[in-house]
Motif scaffolding. Structure first.
Motif, PDB file in Angstrom:
ATOM      1  N   LYS A   2       0.831  -1.201   0.000  1.00  0.00           N
ATOM      2  CA  LYS A   2       0.000   0.000   0.000  1.00  0.00           C
ATOM      3  C   LYS A   2       0.864   1.249   0.000  1.00  0.00           C
ATOM      4  O   LYS A   2       0.579   2.227  -0.694  1.00  0.00           O
ATOM      5  N   THR A   6       0.866   4.075  -2.928  1.00  0.00           N
ATOM      6  CA  THR A   6       0.580   5.475  -2.647  1.00  0.00           C
ATOM      7  C   THR A   6       1.685   6.375  -3.173  1.00  0.00           C
ATOM      8  O   THR A   6       1.419   7.404  -3.797  1.00  0.00           O
ATOM      9  N   ALA A   9       1.505   6.530  -6.876  1.00  0.00           N
ATOM     10  CA  ALA A   9       0.354   7.326  -7.306  1.00  0.00           C
ATOM     11  C   ALA A   9       0.656   8.816  -7.261  1.00  0.00           C
ATOM     12  O   ALA A   9       0.076   9.604  -7.984  1.00  0.00           O
ATOM     13  N   PRO A  97      -4.978   5.773 -10.488  1.00  0.00           N
ATOM     14  CA  PRO A  97      -5.761   6.969 -10.180  1.00  0.00           C
ATOM     15  C   PRO A  97      -5.784   7.899 -11.379  1.00  0.00           C
ATOM     16  O   PRO A  97      -4.851   7.934 -12.169  1.00  0.00           O
ATOM     17  N   THR A 174      -2.258  15.386  -3.370  1.00  0.00           N
ATOM     18  CA  THR A 174      -3.233  14.309  -3.230  1.00  0.00           C
ATOM     19  C   THR A 174      -3.833  13.936  -4.576  1.00  0.00           C
ATOM     20  O   THR A 174      -4.183  14.803  -5.376  1.00  0.00           O
ATOM     21  N   GLU A 176      -6.890  11.248  -5.769  1.00  0.00           N
ATOM     22  CA  GLU A 176      -7.929  10.306  -5.350  1.00  0.00           C
ATOM     23  C   GLU A 176      -7.741   9.856  -3.893  1.00  0.00           C
ATOM     24  O   GLU A 176      -7.670   8.670  -3.578  1.00  0.00           O
ATOM     25  N   LYS A 177      -7.603  10.833  -3.014  1.00  0.00           N
ATOM     26  CA  LYS A 177      -7.490  10.617  -1.564  1.00  0.00           C
ATOM     27  C   LYS A 177      -6.184   9.961  -1.130  1.00  0.00           C
ATOM     28  O   LYS A 177      -6.025   9.590   0.035  1.00  0.00           O
ATOM     29  N   GLN A 178      -5.242   9.813  -2.046  1.00  0.00           N
ATOM     30  CA  GLN A 178      -3.921   9.300  -1.701  1.00  0.00           C
ATOM     31  C   GLN A 178      -2.963  10.485  -1.625  1.00  0.00           C
ATOM     32  O   GLN A 178      -2.834  11.234  -2.592  1.00  0.00           O
ATOM     33  N   THR A 179      -2.325  10.656  -0.474  1.00  0.00           N
ATOM     34  CA  THR A 179      -1.484  11.830  -0.254  1.00  0.00           C
ATOM     35  C   THR A 179      -0.037  11.441  -0.007  1.00  0.00           C
ATOM     36  O   THR A 179       0.262  10.459   0.660  1.00  0.00           O
ATOM     37  N   GLY A 180       0.857  12.230  -0.577  1.00  0.00           N
ATOM     38  CA  GLY A 180       2.282  12.044  -0.365  1.00  0.00           C
ATOM     39  C   GLY A 180       2.954  13.394  -0.279  1.00  0.00           C
ATOM     40  O   GLY A 180       2.321  14.432  -0.518  1.00  0.00           O
ATOM     41  N   ALA A 206       5.809   8.710   0.893  1.00  0.00           N
ATOM     42  CA  ALA A 206       4.439   8.358   1.288  1.00  0.00           C
ATOM     43  C   ALA A 206       4.484   7.123   2.165  1.00  0.00           C
ATOM     44  O   ALA A 206       5.085   6.121   1.801  1.00  0.00           O
ATOM     45  N   GLN A 207       3.869   7.204   3.347  1.00  0.00           N
ATOM     46  CA  GLN A 207       3.745   6.081   4.263  1.00  0.00           C
ATOM     47  C   GLN A 207       5.078   5.387   4.528  1.00  0.00           C
ATOM     48  O   GLN A 207       5.183   4.163   4.522  1.00  0.00           O
TER      49      GLN A 207
END
Length: 257
Positions: A2, A6, A9, A97, A174, A176-180, A206-207
């Motif tokens: 995931k 992210t 993306a 995305p 961001t 589609e609600k995925q942020t980095g 990201a993450q």
């Protein structure tokens, strides 16, 4: 996975599913983000998170572009254009995305846009290619060519220069609600044969997963070339768009023109 998805993306045009191919028989093993699929069509569709990691078995010329077509299509790199590199044009992964990343700071939106489906909303047509180095294992470059009204192409370069200067401390974006996040945005010297250009480096994260990215954007008349590089085998390693890749891409643009 995931976290990787992210991060990828948030670098939407970077990279095609077959780029970063190595000259060895062993797939690269790392925590680098999986490369993205990206459209080889004039629509400039984005790539897909979670695409298969590049390996030496990825066939050179997979998804090879057709000859002819528009000026933008003729300007795009094709398999065989660059000895020592594999060039690919893949269809978009349906799970990718869509749209342009949205920055949390207005001044940084041009830098977020450049990571999206096309360099910015004013692009009339965009064709994407992936370039995998067989000389430097893991080095992958996303190369795109976009057509503009010339005034819009000039304005894009000016906006990017201003954004690089304004966003040195970084920003987040961001899709589609995925942020980095993109931190340590730094102008980088880079020579091209185009009318004007802007180059910078940044760290995309990201993450808990991060990657060093180098970007070069060049205007040649009403055409904009966007080049983005990272090392998919060693994401923390400093990446640089190879000069020969930039030179060949600009040469094709100039010939097509």
């Amino acid at each position: 996975m995931k976290a990787r998805a992210t991060l990828v993306a948030l670098v939407p045009a970077l990279l095609l599913t077959a780029v970063g191919c190595s000259s060895t028989d062993t797939p690269a093993k790392s925590e680098a983000p999986d490369p993205k699929g990206s459209s080889g069509s004039a629509s400039g569709a984005p790539g897909a998170p979670g695409a298969p990691a590049p390996t030496a078995s990825a066939p050179a010329g997979t998804g090879a572009p057709k000859t002819g077509g528009t000026k933008t299509e003729r300007s795009a790199l094709e398999p065989g254009d660059l000895p020592g590199y594999q060039i690919s044009a893949q269809g978009k992964n349906p799970n990718a995305p869509d749209g342009q990343p949205q920055a949390d700071r207005k001044a940084c939106q041009p830098l977020a846009d450049i990571m999206g489906d096309k360099p910015d909303p004013a692009a009339r047509e965009t064709v994407n290619r992936g370039v995998g180095s067989q000389k430097q294992i893991g080095l992958a470059v996303s190369a795109s060519v976009s057509s503009y009204a010339e005034s819009d192409a000039k304005a894009l370069i000016n906006r990017l220069r201003a954004a690089v200067a304004a966003c040195a401390t970084g920003f987040s974006a961001t899709v589609e609600k995925q942020t980095g996040s993109y931190r340590d945005v730094r102008a980088a010297a880079y020579t091209t044969s185009g009318d004007e250009s802007v180059s910078w480096t940044t760290t995309a994260a990201a993450q808990g997963v991060s990657a060093q990215v180098h970007l070069v954007v060049v205007r040649e008349g009403d055409t904009v070339v966007r080049l983005m590089a990272l090392n998919v085998a060693a994401a923390q390693q400093k990446a640089l768009v190879p000069q020969e890749v930039a030179d060949k891409q600009l040469e094709k643009v100039q010939r097509a023109g």
